[in-house]
Write an enzyme that holds these catalytic residues in place. Structure first.
Site, PDB file in Angstrom:
ATOM      1  CG  HIS A 114      -0.278  -0.259   2.519  1.00  0.00           C
ATOM      2  ND1 HIS A 114       0.123  -1.519   2.897  1.00  0.00           N
ATOM      3  CD2 HIS A 114       0.083   0.564   3.528  1.00  0.00           C
ATOM      4  CE1 HIS A 114       0.683  -1.462   4.087  1.00  0.00           C
ATOM      5  NE2 HIS A 114       0.688  -0.207   4.499  1.00  0.00           N
ATOM      6  CG  HIS A 116       1.081   5.106   4.210  1.00  0.00           C
ATOM      7  ND1 HIS A 116       0.269   4.996   5.318  1.00  0.00           N
ATOM      8  CD2 HIS A 116       1.829   3.973   4.195  1.00  0.00           C
ATOM      9  CE1 HIS A 116       0.503   3.853   5.943  1.00  0.00           C
ATOM     10  NE2 HIS A 116       1.455   3.218   5.283  1.00  0.00           N
TER      11      HIS A 116
HETATM   12  P1  5GP Z   1       1.795   0.167   7.341  1.00  0.00           P
HETATM   13  O1  5GP Z   1       2.227   0.406   8.775  1.00  0.00           O
HETATM   14  O2  5GP Z   1       1.638  -1.305   7.061  1.00  0.00           O
HETATM   15  O3  5GP Z   1       2.619   0.885   6.326  1.00  0.00           O
HETATM   16  O4  5GP Z   1       0.362   0.836   7.220  1.00  0.00           O
HETATM   17  C1  5GP Z   1      -0.826   0.165   7.523  1.00  0.00           C
HETATM   18  C2  5GP Z   1      -1.900   1.211   7.655  1.00  0.00           C
HETATM   19  O5  5GP Z   1      -3.149   0.563   7.639  1.00  0.00           O
HETATM   20  C3  5GP Z   1      -1.819   2.009   8.960  1.00  0.00           C
HETATM   21  O6  5GP Z   1      -1.686   3.389   8.674  1.00  0.00           O
HETATM   22  C4  5GP Z   1      -3.143   1.675   9.655  1.00  0.00           C
HETATM   23  O7  5GP Z   1      -3.679   2.775  10.363  1.00  0.00           O
HETATM   24  C5  5GP Z   1      -4.016   1.246   8.500  1.00  0.00           C
HETATM   25  N1  5GP Z   1      -5.065   0.317   8.868  1.00  0.00           N
HETATM   26  C6  5GP Z   1      -4.964  -0.764   9.678  1.00  0.00           C
HETATM   27  N2  5GP Z   1      -6.138  -1.402   9.778  1.00  0.00           N
HETATM   28  C7  5GP Z   1      -7.009  -0.695   8.999  1.00  0.00           C
HETATM   29  C8  5GP Z   1      -8.397  -0.879   8.690  1.00  0.00           C
HETATM   30  O8  5GP Z   1      -9.061  -1.810   9.124  1.00  0.00           O
HETATM   31  N3  5GP Z   1      -8.957   0.037   7.858  1.00  0.00           N
HETATM   32  C9  5GP Z   1      -8.244   1.090   7.336  1.00  0.00           C
HETATM   33  N4  5GP Z   1      -8.885   1.931   6.543  1.00  0.00           N
HETATM   34  N5  5GP Z   1      -6.935   1.276   7.602  1.00  0.00           N
HETATM   35  C10 5GP Z   1      -6.332   0.389   8.421  1.00  0.00           C
END
Ligand code: 5GP
Length: 128
Positions: A114, A116
């Site tokens: 993903h 951001h």
């Molecule tokens: P990472 O830390 O893997 O780069 O980012 C994962 C992102 O997913 C985090 O910013 C977190 O807040 C978001 N996230 C986790 N669970 C959910 C969810 O159930 N729904 C949404 N919309 N975002 C989520």
């Protein structure tokens, strides 16, 4: 609860649906801002800026570390969609940031690639 959910997410077998696949499949609710044949975008559940959107390929790559040459067009598509959403959100003129966390030291919590999109406030450098 979010932390517990994310720990579980990181440990589950890859044959199961990822968190983000569950969202695009409608198993878990999501606040969608974009959908097309190869990706979708949702507002982050725990926003780190006034605008915090995740651009996610339908293909459940474990992360950018799981991408290869065959994913080149898909990766380019994610960038173009991120730029279009930044425009929709009024972020192009003030500026914005795109971030991809990769692996444990990269701060990645959800093992499905993903991008951001963060904006609406002044960003700091270096990031934490
Ligand atoms: P990472 O830390 O893997 O780069 O980012 C994962 C992102 O997913 C985090 O910013 C977190 O807040 C978001 N996230 C986790 N669970 C959910 C969810 O159930 N729904 C949404 N919309 N975002 C989520």
């Amino acid at each position: 609860m979010l932390t517990v959910h994310l720990i579980f997410e990181a440990r589950k077998p890859m044959s199961e649906k990822t968190l983000f696949t569950k969202i695009i499949d409608g198993d878990i609710p999501g606040d969608f801002v974009h959908k097309d044949d190869s990706c979708f975008a949702i507002r982050d559940i725990n926003p780190q800026a006034p605008v915090h959107i995740l651009i996610i390929p339908r293909k459940p790559l474990v992360g950018i570390q799981g991408a290869s040459r065959e994913d080149q067009a898909l990766l380019g598509h994610l960038m173009v969609v991120a730029r279009e959403i930044a425009d929709q959100e009024g972020l192009v003129e003030p500026g914005f940031r795109l971030v991809i966390n990769a692996g444990d030291q990269g701060g990645q919590q959800v093992p499905h690639l993903h991008v951001h999109l963060l904006g609406g406030r002044e960003m700091q450098w270096p990031p934490g």
